[in-house]
Write a protein that holds these residues in place. Structure first.
Motif, PDB file in Angstrom:
ATOM      1  N   LEU A 279       0.852  -1.185   0.000  1.00  0.00           N
ATOM      2  CA  LEU A 279       0.000   0.000   0.000  1.00  0.00           C
ATOM      3  C   LEU A 279       0.891   1.239   0.000  1.00  0.00           C
ATOM      4  O   LEU A 279       2.053   1.190   0.416  1.00  0.00           O
ATOM      5  CB  LEU A 279      -0.899   0.060   1.245  1.00  0.00           C
ATOM      6  N   ALA A 280       0.327   2.361  -0.415  1.00  0.00           N
ATOM      7  CA  ALA A 280       1.027   3.644  -0.316  1.00  0.00           C
ATOM      8  C   ALA A 280       0.933   4.151   1.111  1.00  0.00           C
ATOM      9  O   ALA A 280      -0.155   4.189   1.689  1.00  0.00           O
ATOM     10  CB  ALA A 280       0.429   4.655  -1.281  1.00  0.00           C
ATOM     11  N   TYR A 281       2.077   4.542   1.675  1.00  0.00           N
ATOM     12  CA  TYR A 281       2.107   5.030   3.043  1.00  0.00           C
ATOM     13  C   TYR A 281       2.512   6.496   3.147  1.00  0.00           C
ATOM     14  O   TYR A 281       2.743   7.002   4.239  1.00  0.00           O
ATOM     15  CB  TYR A 281       3.045   4.151   3.882  1.00  0.00           C
ATOM     16  N   SER A 282       2.626   7.178   2.015  1.00  0.00           N
ATOM     17  CA  SER A 282       2.856   8.621   2.000  1.00  0.00           C
ATOM     18  C   SER A 282       2.378   9.150   0.656  1.00  0.00           C
ATOM     19  O   SER A 282       2.273   8.391  -0.320  1.00  0.00           O
ATOM     20  CB  SER A 282       4.341   8.957   2.197  1.00  0.00           C
ATOM     21  N   PHE A 283       2.104  10.448   0.597  1.00  0.00           N
ATOM     22  CA  PHE A 283       1.634  11.025  -0.662  1.00  0.00           C
ATOM     23  C   PHE A 283       2.745  11.068  -1.716  1.00  0.00           C
ATOM     24  O   PHE A 283       2.455  11.230  -2.902  1.00  0.00           O
ATOM     25  CB  PHE A 283       1.041  12.416  -0.424  1.00  0.00           C
ATOM     26  N   SER A 284       4.003  10.893  -1.298  1.00  0.00           N
ATOM     27  CA  SER A 284       5.085  10.805  -2.287  1.00  0.00           C
ATOM     28  C   SER A 284       4.971   9.535  -3.124  1.00  0.00           C
ATOM     29  O   SER A 284       5.610   9.421  -4.166  1.00  0.00           O
ATOM     30  CB  SER A 284       6.444  10.842  -1.575  1.00  0.00           C
ATOM     31  N   GLU A 285       4.150   8.567  -2.682  1.00  0.00           N
ATOM     32  CA  GLU A 285       3.967   7.315  -3.403  1.00  0.00           C
ATOM     33  C   GLU A 285       2.722   7.327  -4.285  1.00  0.00           C
ATOM     34  O   GLU A 285       2.318   6.275  -4.804  1.00  0.00           O
ATOM     35  CB  GLU A 285       3.886   6.163  -2.401  1.00  0.00           C
ATOM     36  N   ALA A 286       2.116   8.504  -4.454  1.00  0.00           N
ATOM     37  CA  ALA A 286       0.842   8.569  -5.185  1.00  0.00           C
ATOM     38  C   ALA A 286       0.967   8.053  -6.612  1.00  0.00           C
ATOM     39  O   ALA A 286       0.023   7.473  -7.158  1.00  0.00           O
ATOM     40  CB  ALA A 286       0.320  10.004  -5.184  1.00  0.00           C
ATOM     41  N   GLY A 287       2.107   8.230  -7.242  1.00  0.00           N
ATOM     42  CA  GLY A 287       2.270   7.803  -8.627  1.00  0.00           C
ATOM     43  C   GLY A 287       2.744   6.372  -8.785  1.00  0.00           C
ATOM     44  O   GLY A 287       2.888   5.890  -9.917  1.00  0.00           O
ATOM     45  N   GLN A 288       2.995   5.670  -7.689  1.00  0.00           N
ATOM     46  CA  GLN A 288       3.490   4.307  -7.771  1.00  0.00           C
ATOM     47  C   GLN A 288       2.337   3.313  -7.962  1.00  0.00           C
ATOM     48  O   GLN A 288       1.275   3.493  -7.386  1.00  0.00           O
ATOM     49  CB  GLN A 288       4.257   3.926  -6.499  1.00  0.00           C
ATOM     50  N   ARG A 289       2.585   2.295  -8.742  1.00  0.00           N
ATOM     51  CA  ARG A 289       1.644   1.178  -8.848  1.00  0.00           C
ATOM     52  C   ARG A 289       2.213   0.049  -7.999  1.00  0.00           C
ATOM     53  O   ARG A 289       3.229  -0.553  -8.336  1.00  0.00           O
ATOM     54  CB  ARG A 289       1.473   0.730 -10.298  1.00  0.00           C
ATOM     55  N   LYS A 290       1.568  -0.220  -6.888  1.00  0.00           N
ATOM     56  CA  LYS A 290       2.072  -1.209  -5.956  1.00  0.00           C
ATOM     57  C   LYS A 290       1.972  -2.608  -6.569  1.00  0.00           C
ATOM     58  O   LYS A 290       1.007  -2.935  -7.270  1.00  0.00           O
ATOM     59  CB  LYS A 290       1.293  -1.148  -4.648  1.00  0.00           C
ATOM     60  N   SER A 291       2.972  -3.449  -6.258  1.00  0.00           N
ATOM     61  CA  SER A 291       3.046  -4.736  -6.944  1.00  0.00           C
ATOM     62  C   SER A 291       3.906  -5.715  -6.162  1.00  0.00           C
ATOM     63  O   SER A 291       4.471  -5.372  -5.120  1.00  0.00           O
ATOM     64  CB  SER A 291       3.638  -4.534  -8.345  1.00  0.00           C
ATOM     65  N   VAL A 292       3.982  -6.931  -6.661  1.00  0.00           N
ATOM     66  CA  VAL A 292       4.899  -7.952  -6.175  1.00  0.00           C
ATOM     67  C   VAL A 292       5.628  -8.522  -7.389  1.00  0.00           C
ATOM     68  O   VAL A 292       5.198  -8.330  -8.531  1.00  0.00           O
ATOM     69  CB  VAL A 292       4.159  -9.080  -5.424  1.00  0.00           C
ATOM     70  N   TRP A 293       6.740  -9.216  -7.118  1.00  0.00           N
ATOM     71  CA  TRP A 293       7.476  -9.876  -8.190  1.00  0.00           C
ATOM     72  C   TRP A 293       7.187 -11.379  -8.149  1.00  0.00           C
ATOM     73  O   TRP A 293       7.222 -12.005  -7.088  1.00  0.00           O
ATOM     74  CB  TRP A 293       8.979  -9.672  -8.037  1.00  0.00           C
ATOM     75  N   LEU A 294       6.906 -11.950  -9.305  1.00  0.00           N
ATOM     76  CA  LEU A 294       6.788 -13.399  -9.461  1.00  0.00           C
ATOM     77  C   LEU A 294       8.074 -13.884 -10.136  1.00  0.00           C
ATOM     78  O   LEU A 294       8.378 -13.475 -11.261  1.00  0.00           O
ATOM     79  CB  LEU A 294       5.569 -13.765 -10.299  1.00  0.00           C
ATOM     80  N   VAL A 295       8.819 -14.710  -9.420  1.00  0.00           N
ATOM     81  CA  VAL A 295      10.157 -15.127  -9.854  1.00  0.00           C
ATOM     82  C   VAL A 295      10.139 -16.614 -10.151  1.00  0.00           C
ATOM     83  O   VAL A 295       9.771 -17.432  -9.303  1.00  0.00           O
ATOM     84  CB  VAL A 295      11.210 -14.822  -8.756  1.00  0.00           C
ATOM     85  N   GLU A 296      10.539 -16.967 -11.365  1.00  0.00           N
ATOM     86  CA  GLU A 296      10.589 -18.370 -11.771  1.00  0.00           C
ATOM     87  C   GLU A 296      12.033 -18.860 -11.689  1.00  0.00           C
ATOM     88  O   GLU A 296      12.937 -18.282 -12.310  1.00  0.00           O
ATOM     89  CB  GLU A 296      10.082 -18.518 -13.205  1.00  0.00           C
TER      90      GLU A 296
END
Length: 392
Positions: free
Chosen positions: A242-259
Motif C-alpha cells: 500500500l502507499a504510506y505517504s503522498f510521495s507514493e501517489a504515482g506508484q503502482r504497488k506490486s509484487v514480483w513473481l520469480v521463476e
C-alpha cells in the motif's frame, strides 16, 4: 520453483491518523488468491511485517490470518524482520512454525543457515538476513566467527555488516554446489529510490549498500524501500503493498513473481496489486477546492490539500471533509507568500504591550488580523492571567 517476492507490509500503520487495517486486509489477503492462481511455491517477505516493534493485538491477528491464508493456498513462507520489527517477537516459536511451512529467519548469529527446499531441479537454499543495525550486528558477527578463524574487525556501518553477512552466506553456499540460492535482506541498496514513508536508517551518514554485495546468489529479494524497483536484473525491491505517504501517489504497488529454473532465475514478472483507495493532491483556495467540478473525481480518495487563501481558513479541514470525506492532510501556503520579512523575537516585541503581542502572534499564524470577537476573547484571557498572578 515459483516465488512471490513481497515486503514492507507495515501492518498496524496509520495514514495521517487514519486506521489502515481494513485496507491492509483487502490487499494482503489478495496475495493468497495470487498464490493459488499462479501456483506459487514459496512466498518471500523481506522485512517489516509490522509497523512497530510492539504491534497491537489487532495487527498481530491480521498478520497471522494473512500468513494462514497464504499457507492454505499452497505456498510455504520465508520471512525476515525489518527495521520496524522486533526480531525476538517475529521469531518466537520459529522451530515450531517451520514444521507448518513458515520459516522465520530472525537471528543474526544464524543468518548463514538456510532453509533448503526442493523442486524437480534439486535444492534451493533460502538465506534470510534480518535487518542489521550496525553496532549490535557487528558485535554478534564478531562473537560468532568460525572456530579457529582469526578475529576480523568489522566496520560500524551498513556496508560493513551486510558485507560480512554475505561473506558468510557465500561461504556456506560454497558447500552446496548443486543448490540455487535466494537471499532476503532489508537494506538501502545504492540505485534504489526512496519515498517519504521509510524510516531513516543512516548511521554516521552512511546508509547505502552497494548492489555488488549480493554477487554470487541467484536472486536477492530486498525490502525497506517502498517503491517497486529493479536495482539490477537479479536484485529487486518489491515495495510496500500500500502507499504510506503522498510521495507514493504515482506508484503502482506490486509484487514480483520469480521463476527458478534448473540454472537459476529464468523469468521475473511484475503483478500489480489492488488499490483500496487512491491518493490525490489538490491545491487552490478553499472555496475553489470545495466548488470546482474538476475535483469531483477525488471525493473517494485520500486527499492532501494545499490551500492558498491569503488568510488561514477557519475550520479548513472540517470543511474540506464535507466534500472529500477521506481528506487526511491540509497545508496552508498563501499564494503570494507571507508579507514582510521575519523579525527576530526581541525586535518583534520591542515597544509593544502584551495585548498587541498576542494579537500579532495570531495574525502571523493565520495570515490575517483576529476578528473583533477573537480580540475580545484574547483580552479576556490576558486579564484572567494577570488576575491569577496577583492572587499568587
Amino acid at each position: 520453483m515459483r516465488l512471490l517476492h513481497t515486503s514492507d507490509w507495515h501492518i498496524g500503520r496509520t495514514f495521517h491518523g487514519h486506521d489502515l487495517l481494513d485496507d491492509q486486509w483487502r490487499v494482503l489477503s489478495e496475495l493468497a488468491e495470487l498464490v493459488r492462481a499462479e501456483r506459487v511455491d514459496v512466498v518471500l517477505v523481506s522485512g517489516d511485517l509490522y509497523d512497530r516493534s510492539v504491534p497491537s493485538g489487532e495487527a498481530v491477528r491480521l498478520c497471522v490470518d494473512v500468513l494462514e491464508r497464504i499457507r492454505d493456498a499452497g505456498a510455504r513462507l520465508v520471512v525476515t524482520p525489518g527495521n520496524h520489527d522486533s526480531p525476538q517477537r517475529v521469531g518466537a516459536f520459529a522451530e515450531f512454525a517451520a514444521a507448518g511451512g513458515l520459516h522465520l529467519h530472525t537471528r543474526t548469529s544464524r543468518l548463514h543457515e538456510p532453509t533448503v527446499l526442493e523442486d524437480e531441479h534439486g535444492p534451493v537454499a533460502f538465506y534470510g538476513i534480518p535487518y542489521l543495525e550496525p553496532d549490535p550486528a557487528r558485535q554478534v558477527l564478531r562473537s560468532t566467527s568460525a572456530p579457529g578463524a582469526a578475529e576480523q574487525d568489522i566496520g560500524r556501518d551498513h556496508p560493513s555488516v551486510l558485507g560480512e553477512a554475505m561473506n558468510r552466506v557465500r561461504a556456506e553456499l560454497a558447500g552446496r554446489p548443486a543448490a540455487r540460492s535466494v537471499v532476503l535482506a532489508h537494506a538501502f541498496v545504492t540505485g534504489g529510490e526512496a519515498s517519504d514513508s521509510e524510516r531513516n536508517i543512516a548511521v554516521g551518514g552512511v546508509d547505502r549498500v552497494p548492489a555488488a554485495v549480493f554477487d554470487g546468489v541467484d536472486y536477492a529479494a530486498l525490502g525497506h524501500l517502498h517503491g517497486p524497483q529493479r536495482v539490477s536484473e537479479l536484485v529487486r525491491y518489491s515495495g510496500s503493498p500500500l502507499a504510506y505517504s503522498f510521495s507514493e501517489a504515482g506508484q503502482r504497488k506490486s509484487v514480483w513473481l520469480v521463476e527458478l529454473g534448473a540454472e537459476g532465475v529464468s523469468e521475473v514478472r511484475r503483478h500489480e496489486l489492488p488499490v483500496p483507495r487512491e491518493l490525490a493532491t489538490v491545491e487552490g483556495t478553499l472555496e475553489g477546492l470545495l466548488n470546482d467540478p474538476d475535483h469531483e473525481a477525488f471525493t473517494e480518495c485520500y486527499v492532501s490539500a494545499t490551500v492558498t487563501d491569503e488568510t488561514r481558513p477557519q475550520d479548513g479541514m472540517r470543511r474540506l471533509q464535507q466534500r472529500f470525506p477521506h481528506a487526511v492532510h491540509m497545508d496552508w501556503r498563501p499564494a503570494g507568500g507571507r508579507a514582510g520579512a521575519a523579525l527576530r523575537y526581541s525586535e518583534a516585541v520591542r515597544g509593544r504591550d502584551e495585548r498587541q503581542i498576542v494579537r500579532d502572534f495570531v495574525a502571523n499564524c493565520r495570515g490575517g488580523d483576529p476578528s473583533e470577537s477573537e480580540r475580545a476573547l484574547l483580552d479576556r484571557a490576558l486579564s484572567d492571567v494577570r488576575a491569577s498572578e496577583v492572587r499568587e
